[in-house]
Design an enzyme around this catalytic site. Structure first.
Site, PDB file in Angstrom:
ATOM      1  N   ARG A 164       0.806  -1.232   0.000  1.00 50.62           N
ATOM      2  CA  ARG A 164       0.000   0.000   0.000  1.00 50.62           C
ATOM      3  C   ARG A 164       0.840   1.284   0.000  1.00 50.62           C
ATOM      4  O   ARG A 164       0.450   2.303   0.579  1.00 50.62           O
ATOM      5  CB  ARG A 164      -0.943   0.051   1.211  1.00 50.62           C
ATOM      6  CG  ARG A 164      -2.126  -0.861   1.103  1.00 50.62           C
ATOM      7  CD  ARG A 164      -2.990  -0.497  -0.106  1.00 50.62           C
ATOM      8  NE  ARG A 164      -4.213  -1.267  -0.118  1.00 50.62           N
ATOM      9  CZ  ARG A 164      -4.291  -2.517  -0.583  1.00 50.62           C
ATOM     10  NH1 ARG A 164      -3.241  -3.099  -1.106  1.00 50.62           N
ATOM     11  NH2 ARG A 164      -5.433  -3.163  -0.554  1.00 50.62           N
ATOM     12  N   SER A 236     -10.985   0.433   2.332  1.00 49.49           N
ATOM     13  CA  SER A 236     -10.362   0.209   3.644  1.00 49.49           C
ATOM     14  C   SER A 236      -9.948   1.563   4.210  1.00 49.49           C
ATOM     15  O   SER A 236      -9.244   2.322   3.542  1.00 49.49           O
ATOM     16  CB  SER A 236      -9.101  -0.643   3.506  1.00 49.49           C
ATOM     17  OG  SER A 236      -9.394  -1.897   2.949  1.00 49.49           O
ATOM     18  N   GLU A 332      -5.665   4.837   5.632  1.00 50.35           N
ATOM     19  CA  GLU A 332      -5.210   4.531   4.268  1.00 50.35           C
ATOM     20  C   GLU A 332      -5.554   5.622   3.254  1.00 50.35           C
ATOM     21  O   GLU A 332      -4.759   5.898   2.354  1.00 50.35           O
ATOM     22  CB  GLU A 332      -5.807   3.196   3.817  1.00 50.35           C
ATOM     23  CG  GLU A 332      -5.098   2.644   2.614  1.00 50.35           C
ATOM     24  CD  GLU A 332      -6.013   1.896   1.686  1.00 50.35           C
ATOM     25  OE1 GLU A 332      -5.593   0.878   1.188  1.00 50.35           O
ATOM     26  OE2 GLU A 332      -7.145   2.346   1.442  1.00 50.35           O
TER      27      GLU A 332
HETATM   28  N1  EPU Z   1     -11.985  -9.485   9.162  1.00 52.03           N
HETATM   29  C1  EPU Z   1     -12.687  -9.241  10.311  1.00 52.03           C
HETATM   30  N2  EPU Z   1     -13.830  -8.494  10.216  1.00 52.03           N
HETATM   31  C2  EPU Z   1     -14.274  -7.985   9.029  1.00 52.03           C
HETATM   32  C3  EPU Z   1     -13.563  -8.245   7.849  1.00 52.03           C
HETATM   33  C4  EPU Z   1     -12.398  -8.982   7.943  1.00 52.03           C
HETATM   34  O1  EPU Z   1     -12.305  -9.681  11.392  1.00 52.03           O
HETATM   35  O2  EPU Z   1     -15.293  -7.288   9.048  1.00 52.03           O
HETATM   36  C5  EPU Z   1     -10.717 -10.253   9.262  1.00 52.03           C
HETATM   37  C6  EPU Z   1     -10.871 -11.705   8.898  1.00 52.03           C
HETATM   38  O3  EPU Z   1      -9.998 -12.456   9.714  1.00 52.03           O
HETATM   39  C7  EPU Z   1     -10.394 -11.750   7.467  1.00 52.03           C
HETATM   40  C8  EPU Z   1      -9.286 -10.719   7.487  1.00 52.03           C
HETATM   41  O4  EPU Z   1      -9.763  -9.703   8.367  1.00 52.03           O
HETATM   42  O5  EPU Z   1      -9.919 -13.011   7.116  1.00 52.03           O
HETATM   43  C9  EPU Z   1      -8.969 -10.114   6.143  1.00 52.03           C
HETATM   44  O6  EPU Z   1     -10.143  -9.554   5.586  1.00 52.03           O
HETATM   45  P1  EPU Z   1     -10.291  -9.287   4.014  1.00 52.03           P
HETATM   46  O7  EPU Z   1      -9.972 -10.528   3.269  1.00 52.03           O
HETATM   47  O8  EPU Z   1     -11.611  -8.683   3.759  1.00 52.03           O
HETATM   48  O9  EPU Z   1      -9.122  -8.291   3.700  1.00 52.03           O
HETATM   49  P2  EPU Z   1      -8.594  -6.974   4.440  1.00 52.03           P
HETATM   50  O10 EPU Z   1      -7.243  -7.272   4.964  1.00 52.03           O
HETATM   51  O11 EPU Z   1      -9.582  -6.430   5.401  1.00 52.03           O
HETATM   52  C10 EPU Z   1      -7.380  -6.133   2.308  1.00 52.03           C
HETATM   53  C11 EPU Z   1      -7.280  -4.856   1.541  1.00 52.03           C
HETATM   54  C12 EPU Z   1      -8.509  -4.649   0.671  1.00 52.03           C
HETATM   55  C13 EPU Z   1      -8.634  -5.837  -0.267  1.00 52.03           C
HETATM   56  C14 EPU Z   1      -8.746  -7.101   0.574  1.00 52.03           C
HETATM   57  C15 EPU Z   1      -8.807  -8.372  -0.246  1.00 52.03           C
HETATM   58  C16 EPU Z   1      -5.911  -3.400   2.916  1.00 52.03           C
HETATM   59  C17 EPU Z   1      -5.866  -2.190   3.787  1.00 52.03           C
HETATM   60  N3  EPU Z   1      -7.118  -3.746   2.464  1.00 52.03           N
HETATM   61  O12 EPU Z   1      -8.479  -5.981   3.202  1.00 52.03           O
HETATM   62  O13 EPU Z   1      -8.292  -3.484  -0.113  1.00 52.03           O
HETATM   63  O14 EPU Z   1      -9.766  -5.721  -1.106  1.00 52.03           O
HETATM   64  O15 EPU Z   1      -7.573  -7.213   1.422  1.00 52.03           O
HETATM   65  O16 EPU Z   1      -7.567  -8.673  -0.738  1.00 52.03           O
HETATM   66  O17 EPU Z   1      -4.875  -3.998   2.646  1.00 52.03           O
HETATM   67  C18 EPU Z   1      -8.586  -1.128   0.012  1.00 52.03           C
HETATM   68  O18 EPU Z   1      -7.362  -1.043   0.104  1.00 52.03           O
HETATM   69  O19 EPU Z   1      -9.329  -0.097   0.021  1.00 52.03           O
HETATM   70  C19 EPU Z   1      -9.186  -2.444  -0.042  1.00 52.03           C
HETATM   71  C20 EPU Z   1     -10.499  -2.617  -0.033  1.00 52.03           C
END
Ligand code: EPU
Length: 344
Positions: A164, A236, A332
């Site tokens: 990022r 995010s 972010e």
């Molecule tokens: N989780 C929770 N609660 C929630 C959602 C997620 O506890 O409401 C936990 C779960 O353990 C889940 C983990 O967080 O397995 C990861 O969640 P998710 O796969 O949705 O990914 P993220 O880490 O929250 C990142 C990116 C997203 C991208 C997704 C999918 C960042 C800051 N965000 O989110 O990017 O779409 O992975 O790869 O790295 C963005 O940057 O705006 C964005 C949406």
């Protein structure tokens, strides 16, 4: 190029928050970008290049300067037997490029389906999702260099891509004019992200991957959709914190269910999980700002929210996560018109 006065910025962002730009112009070609910089310099005004506003929080006081909407258009395609090189002007819609590539059978960006924003924004925060990051396919980025006051091309190795982040996020020296991506022809997709893998067969096609990613993102309100109030966000709101392996081990000892993702020798922790474990439920509301009901990492404008309300919720989340885990979550989105200290 026409310069307008006092233009509201909220409608130009997905969060729909914030005040006005004292000056506003739109550039449809490189010459207009140069012209805008020359004008802003002559007026002694700062210039902010605006993409499609999907990762942006504008302050209630707006921006005292020139907001330059980057509307450069055009995609060129160069093919050999194995690869396709696409150069997209900064104002091209990112998901249009992804859809076009998937339809043509070119691999490398299919997991980045449904991400809002323009092509020019993708290298800035090294857009990533579901196991792909744009730095894996970007070969070079053409920019206007404000210091040298000329156009130049930075190869991938000079873009300092990280999770990022990139040189374009660390300094405001460069304005992205176009981005060149190298995709593979006749390639079957490699899926690494477990949540996505679980939705697919062993050998999915690019089209199946795109459809699965779009469905996953829609479930999390990460597709901008006027009928989905939870998508009135900046995606995010926090970066997933990257911590030392020893810190992660100690934390895992206290919280055996803590999900962790290796990142080189460090460990990435899901900020959404930290937020929920710190006591926030999805849908938690503070005045007209709320945590998305569909993903704990997004802050949503429930309707008419001010930037101050978004910031108050941001700070409440940061404070509680810090008290609980000793981790300071970093926002972010790009902040426009705020004190530099706000992001901590
Ligand atoms: N989780 C929770 N609660 C929630 C959602 C997620 O506890 O409401 C936990 C779960 O353990 C889940 C983990 O967080 O397995 C990861 O969640 P998710 O796969 O949705 O990914 P993220 O880490 O929250 C990142 C990116 C997203 C991208 C997704 C999918 C960042 C800051 N965000 O989110 O990017 O779409 O992975 O790869 O790295 C963005 O940057 O705006 C964005 C949406």
């Amino acid at each position: 190029m026409k310069v307008l006065r006092d233009v509201p910025l909220a409608p130009l962002t997905t969060l729909q928050v914030g005040g006005r730009a004292s000056y506003f112009a739109e550039a449809t070609c490189t010459e207009e970008v140069l012209e805008a910089y020359t004008w802003a310099r002559s007026q002694n005004l700062p210039l902010f290049p605006l993409g499609s506003g999907s990762n942006l929080l504008v302050s209630d006081d707006g921006f005292e300067g020139l907001v330059l909407k980057i509307s450069l258009k055009g995609i060129t395609v160069d093919e050999d037997d194995q690869y396709v090189t696409l150069t997209a002007a900064a104002g091209e819609v990112w998901d249009k490029l992804v859809a076009q590539s998937v339809d043509a059978g070119w691999a490398g960006i299919e997991c980045l389906s449904g991400i809002p924003g323009s092509c020019g924004a993708t290298p800035i925060q090294n857009v990533g999702a579901y196991g792909q990051e744009v730095c894996q396919t970007i070969t070079c980025v053409s920019v206007y260099d404000k210091v040298e006051q000329k156009q130049k091309t930075l190869p991938n190795s000079e873009c300092r891509f990280e999770y990022r982040s990139s040189i374009f996020k660390k300094t405001d020296r460069y304005v992205v004019l176009s981005v060149t991506y190298k995709l593979q022809k006749d390639s079957t997709p490699t899926i690494t992200y477990p949540e996505l893998k679980a939705q697919l067969t062993q050998q999915p096609t690019l089209k199946e991957v795109r459809a699965a990613v779009l469905a996953l993102r829609r479930r999390k309100s990460m597709i901008v959709d006027a009928t989905d109030i939870n998508s009135r966000s900046a995606g995010s709101f926090f970066i997933n914190p990257v911590v030392d392996a020893s810190f992660a081990d100690a934390l895992r000892h206290r919280y055996p269910n803590l999900p962790t993702y290796p990142l080189g020798s460090a460990v990435k922790l899901p900020a959404a999980w930290l937020i929920e474990q710190a006591g926030f439920k999805k849908g938690y509301r503070r005045s007209r700002a709320a945590i998305s009901s569909n993903h704990a990492l997004a802050i949503v404008n429930l309707g008419g929210a001010t930037a101050a309300e978004i910031i108050a919720l941001m700070k409440e989340i940061q404070d509680k996560v810090e008290q609980t885990f000793g981790i300071i979550l970093q926002p972010e989105p790009v902040f426009l018109g705020f004190e530099p200290s706000l992001a901590r």
